[in-house]
Design a protein around this motif. Structure first.
Motif, short mmCIF file in Angstrom:
data_model
loop_
_atom_site.label_atom_id
_atom_site.label_comp_id
_atom_site.label_asym_id
_atom_site.label_seq_id
_atom_site.Cartn_x
_atom_site.Cartn_y
_atom_site.Cartn_z
N TRP A 199 0.83 -1.20 0.00
CA TRP A 199 0.00 0.00 0.00
C TRP A 199 0.87 1.25 0.00
O TRP A 199 1.66 1.48 0.92
N GLU A 225 -5.89 5.11 0.43
CA GLU A 225 -6.95 4.55 -0.42
C GLU A 225 -6.66 3.09 -0.76
O GLU A 225 -7.56 2.24 -0.70
N GLU A 226 -5.40 2.77 -1.09
CA GLU A 226 -5.03 1.39 -1.40
C GLU A 226 -5.15 0.51 -0.16
O GLU A 226 -5.59 -0.65 -0.24
N ALA A 242 -8.87 -0.15 0.50
CA ALA A 242 -9.44 -1.04 -0.53
C ALA A 242 -9.02 -2.48 -0.29
O ALA A 242 -9.84 -3.41 -0.42
N ASP A 243 -7.77 -2.69 0.07
CA ASP A 243 -7.29 -4.05 0.34
C ASP A 243 -7.96 -4.62 1.58
O ASP A 243 -8.34 -5.80 1.63
N LYS A 301 -10.89 -3.96 2.67
CA LYS A 301 -12.27 -4.32 2.33
C LYS A 301 -12.32 -5.63 1.54
O LYS A 301 -13.28 -6.41 1.68
N ARG A 302 -11.30 -5.88 0.74
CA ARG A 302 -11.25 -7.14 -0.01
C ARG A 302 -10.94 -8.32 0.92
O ARG A 302 -11.39 -9.45 0.66
#
Length: 331
Positions: free
Chosen positions: A144, A148-149, A152-153, A155-156
């Protein structure tokens, strides 16, 4: 003429001995300090409280003319060391360099169904030394490069990314809970016995992320070992000028500060509390070695005392207690 034993008895009967004892107490306070006064840090070496305590204690030695050893007394996320000062003799010879978790820990004990080891009214706030927003750091080898990255990770992969703290309900835990709540992500919490060990865990690859005080993290960011993704302040942090705040990055309610401050047992005489306050005010204003040390650590002086610090402590504690109540019981 009464014999000495009879005279003492007679004085006691007339209530004069308490006045004599009071006079002795006043003389003892006038001579204070007549020996070393220790400063307790309720966390292991290397964390934010330790960063503030050591140069502050060294500066106080130059004012008091007595040794001010720093004693690390970690355990239970800061509870053991804080409780030891709350129960210490109220003679001014035992002080606590506390963090903002001081007011949170008793509430966390209640949430866990335990009687608190101490309460905040057992401690007298003397002066605030520093007040720094926390900063989110990850290893430079992590995938990361931006917040934001990272989000997003997360959440995945709910629960897959770890973060460390100085213990359950510690300042670092509460700060990260604010972010995860705002971002809607689930991270795996790994509690340590202090901010120093948690930072070591991050550097060694045991952890993926950490909400750290800027002072301990800054040297590792400068050396390229850690990357900062965001900070909890309303404004950017000196030394981290290129790192945007979470408010800038769309999280308006994510604002948090690690502050350090000196406390004494509540029953410490007012004259001795004022002696500490005067000395701390003096060194924070004029001791260049102290100011250079804190500046170099990325944790500059943010001095408060008196009613101003008492009000700050009361309001900050109330806000953090609400955050801890939102976290709820931790298994």
């Amino acid at each position: 003429m009464l014999p000495r034993r009879g005279l003492v008895a007679a004085l006691g009967a007339t209530g004069m001995l308490p006045f004599a004892a009071h006079a002795q107490d006043n003389k003892a306070q006038e001579r204070w300090p007549s020996r070393a006064a220790q400063m307790i840090v309720a966390f292991p070496p290397g964390g934010q409280a330790d960063v503030a305590a050591r140069p502050t204690a060294a500066a106080l030695e130059r004012v008091f003319g007595q040794a001010v050893p720093v004693v690390n007394r970690p355990g239970a996320g800061g509870i053991l060391g804080s409780a030891s000062v709350a129960r210490a003799a109220p003679d001014g010879y035992t002080a606590l360099m506390a963090l903002s978790s001081l007011g949170v820990l008793p509430e966390s004990e209640r949430i866990m169904g335990r009687a608190p080891a101490y309460t905040v009214d057992q401690l007298a706030p003397v002066a605030r030394i520093t007040a720094d927003p926390t900063v989110l750091v990850v290893p430079t080898g992590a995938p990361w490069r931006t917040l934001e990255e990272f989000i997003a990770d997360a959440k995945r992969r709910p629960g897959a990314i770890t973060f460390g703290s100085a213990g359950n309900y510690s300042t670092l835990h509460v700060a990260m809970a604010m972010l995860t709540g705002s971002a809607g992500i689930d991270l795996l919490h790994v509690p340590f016995q202090g901010g120093g060990p948690a930072l070591t865990g991050l550097l060694s690859g045991t952890l993926d992320s950490l909400a750290s005080g800027p002072g301990p993290a800054l040297p590792h960011v400068r050396e390229g070992r850690l990357r900062a993704l965001g900070c909890w302040g309303r404004e950017r942090i000196p030394g981290f000028e290129t790192v945007p705040t979470f408010i800038e990055q769309g999280h308006p309610d994510v604002e948090f500060y690690i502050w350090s401050g000196v406390f004494l047992p509540a029953a410490t005489p007012a004259a001795i509390q004022e002696r500490w306050r005067e000395a701390l005010r003096q060194v924070c204003a004029g001791d260049e070695a102290l100011r250079r040390a804190l500046d170099a650590a990325g944790s500059p002086v943010a001095y408060q005392d008196g009613e101003e610090f008492q009000r700050f402590f009361r309001d900050d504690t109330a806000r953090l207690v609400r955050a801890v109540q939102r976290i709820g019981k931790v298994d």
